[in-house]
Design a protein around this motif. Structure first.
Motif, mmCIF file in Angstrom:
data_model
loop_
_atom_site.group_PDB
_atom_site.id
_atom_site.type_symbol
_atom_site.label_atom_id
_atom_site.label_comp_id
_atom_site.label_asym_id
_atom_site.label_seq_id
_atom_site.Cartn_x
_atom_site.Cartn_y
_atom_site.Cartn_z
ATOM 1 N N UNK A 1 15.716 -7.545 40.937
ATOM 2 C CA UNK A 1 16.470 -7.575 39.685
ATOM 3 C C UNK A 1 15.583 -7.985 38.517
ATOM 4 N N UNK A 2 14.710 -8.954 38.736
ATOM 5 C CA UNK A 2 13.776 -9.377 37.690
ATOM 6 C C UNK A 2 12.820 -8.262 37.296
ATOM 7 N N UNK A 3 12.361 -7.500 38.278
ATOM 8 C CA UNK A 3 11.497 -6.360 38.000
ATOM 9 C C UNK A 3 12.216 -5.344 37.122
ATOM 10 N N UNK A 4 13.472 -5.032 37.487
ATOM 11 C CA UNK A 4 14.232 -4.065 36.696
ATOM 12 C C UNK A 4 14.523 -4.595 35.294
ATOM 13 N N UNK A 5 14.761 -5.894 35.157
ATOM 14 C CA UNK A 5 14.947 -6.474 33.822
ATOM 15 C C UNK A 5 13.697 -6.229 32.986
ATOM 16 N N UNK A 6 12.528 -6.423 33.586
ATOM 17 C CA UNK A 6 11.270 -6.169 32.873
ATOM 18 C C UNK A 6 11.115 -4.713 32.473
ATOM 19 N N UNK A 7 11.412 -3.804 33.392
ATOM 20 C CA UNK A 7 11.314 -2.366 33.101
ATOM 21 C C UNK A 7 12.256 -1.994 31.966
ATOM 22 N N UNK A 8 13.517 -2.482 32.058
ATOM 23 C CA UNK A 8 14.496 -2.142 31.026
ATOM 24 C C UNK A 8 14.147 -2.783 29.687
ATOM 25 N N UNK A 9 13.522 -3.962 29.709
ATOM 26 C CA UNK A 9 13.086 -4.606 28.461
ATOM 27 C C UNK A 9 11.980 -3.787 27.797
ATOM 28 N N UNK A 10 11.068 -3.256 28.598
ATOM 29 C CA UNK A 10 10.012 -2.399 28.045
ATOM 30 C C UNK A 10 10.616 -1.130 27.454
ATOM 31 N N UNK A 11 11.549 -0.516 28.195
ATOM 32 C CA UNK A 11 12.213 0.688 27.680
ATOM 33 C C UNK A 11 12.999 0.383 26.405
ATOM 34 N N UNK A 12 13.610 -0.804 26.344
ATOM 35 C CA UNK A 12 14.364 -1.215 25.165
ATOM 36 C C UNK A 12 13.452 -1.372 23.953
ATOM 37 N N UNK A 13 12.193 -1.791 24.183
ATOM 38 C CA UNK A 13 11.269 -1.956 23.059
ATOM 39 C C UNK A 13 10.887 -0.608 22.437
ATOM 40 N N UNK A 14 10.973 0.478 23.217
ATOM 41 C CA UNK A 14 10.673 1.812 22.697
ATOM 42 C C UNK A 14 11.919 2.532 22.193
ATOM 43 N N UNK A 15 13.034 2.294 22.866
ATOM 44 C CA UNK A 15 14.280 2.991 22.542
ATOM 45 C C UNK A 15 15.387 1.945 22.457
ATOM 46 N N UNK A 16 15.932 1.737 21.303
ATOM 47 C CA UNK A 16 16.920 0.668 21.076
ATOM 48 C C UNK A 16 18.320 1.056 21.569
ATOM 49 N N UNK A 17 18.382 1.825 22.614
ATOM 50 C CA UNK A 17 19.666 2.260 23.171
ATOM 51 C C UNK A 17 20.425 1.083 23.783
ATOM 52 N N UNK A 18 21.736 1.095 23.634
ATOM 53 C CA UNK A 18 22.578 0.069 24.247
ATOM 54 C C UNK A 18 22.535 0.142 25.768
ATOM 55 N N UNK A 19 22.149 1.285 26.303
ATOM 56 C CA UNK A 19 22.064 1.451 27.753
ATOM 57 C C UNK A 19 21.086 0.448 28.345
ATOM 58 N N UNK A 20 19.906 0.301 27.737
ATOM 59 C CA UNK A 20 18.895 -0.615 28.275
ATOM 60 C C UNK A 20 19.379 -2.058 28.184
#
Length: 162
Positions: free
Chosen positions: A50-69
């Motif tokens: 879960x921590x790994x996925x939080x990191x991945x989604x945080x990186x994706x959020x930094x590029x794309x400000x989508x509410x999904x991330x």
């Protein structure tokens, strides 16, 4: 997240836990480890995933400000918190059970409550901790029952008054 070189049983799948789909992995073979840290680390593997996925989604959020991330970050963080609760037979329960080296922690804690009058059974700090766990577990169960009854009461009240 629980499958690794240490486990014996390698069954994985999807289960419904509290009406929500969840990935699971049977790690019952973890009890065969002599080292407590391996038992605990195997039980914590879901937290790491879960921590790994939080990191991945945080990186994706930094590029794309989508509410999904943001939603996926919150979902994984919530999963860690819920799985860490030691009063539900999820990761937190097993981590505590392995850490205390007590099989059937729930059953043993209920036995401690029943034997509270018998002072001879409380010889170590661990005995008192298991008793405390049992008392807190009963409080959590009572709280959940009261909340459930209150919700049903409110629902029935709304239906009747409509």
């Amino acid at each position: 997240g629980h499958i690794n070189q240490w486990t014996v049983n390698r069954e994985i799948g999807v289960a419904f836990i509290v009406f929500n789909p969840a990935m699971y992995c049977d790690i019952s073979g973890v009890r065969m480890f002599k080292e407590t840290y391996k038992q605990i680390l195997s039980s914590m593997a879901g937290f790491f995933v879960n921590g790994f996925f939080i990191g991945v989604f945080a990186i994706l959020l930094s590029f794309d400000k989508s509410n999904l991330w943001s939603a996926l970050i919150i979902l994984n963080a919530t999963s860690i918190i819920i799985n860490a609760i030691p009063f539900i037979r999820l990761d937190g329960y097993w981590i505590l059970s392995f850490g205390l080296k007590v099989q059937n922690l729930h059953v043993n804690s209920m036995k401690k409550i029943k034997s509270i009058r018998n002072k001879e059974e409380f010889t170590t700090l661990k005995d008192y901790f298991i008793l405390l766990y049992g008392v807190l577990n009963c409080c959590v169960i009572l709280y959940c029952c009261i909340c459930f009854i209150a919700k049903i009461w409110a629902l029935l009240h709304n239906i009747i008054t409509v």
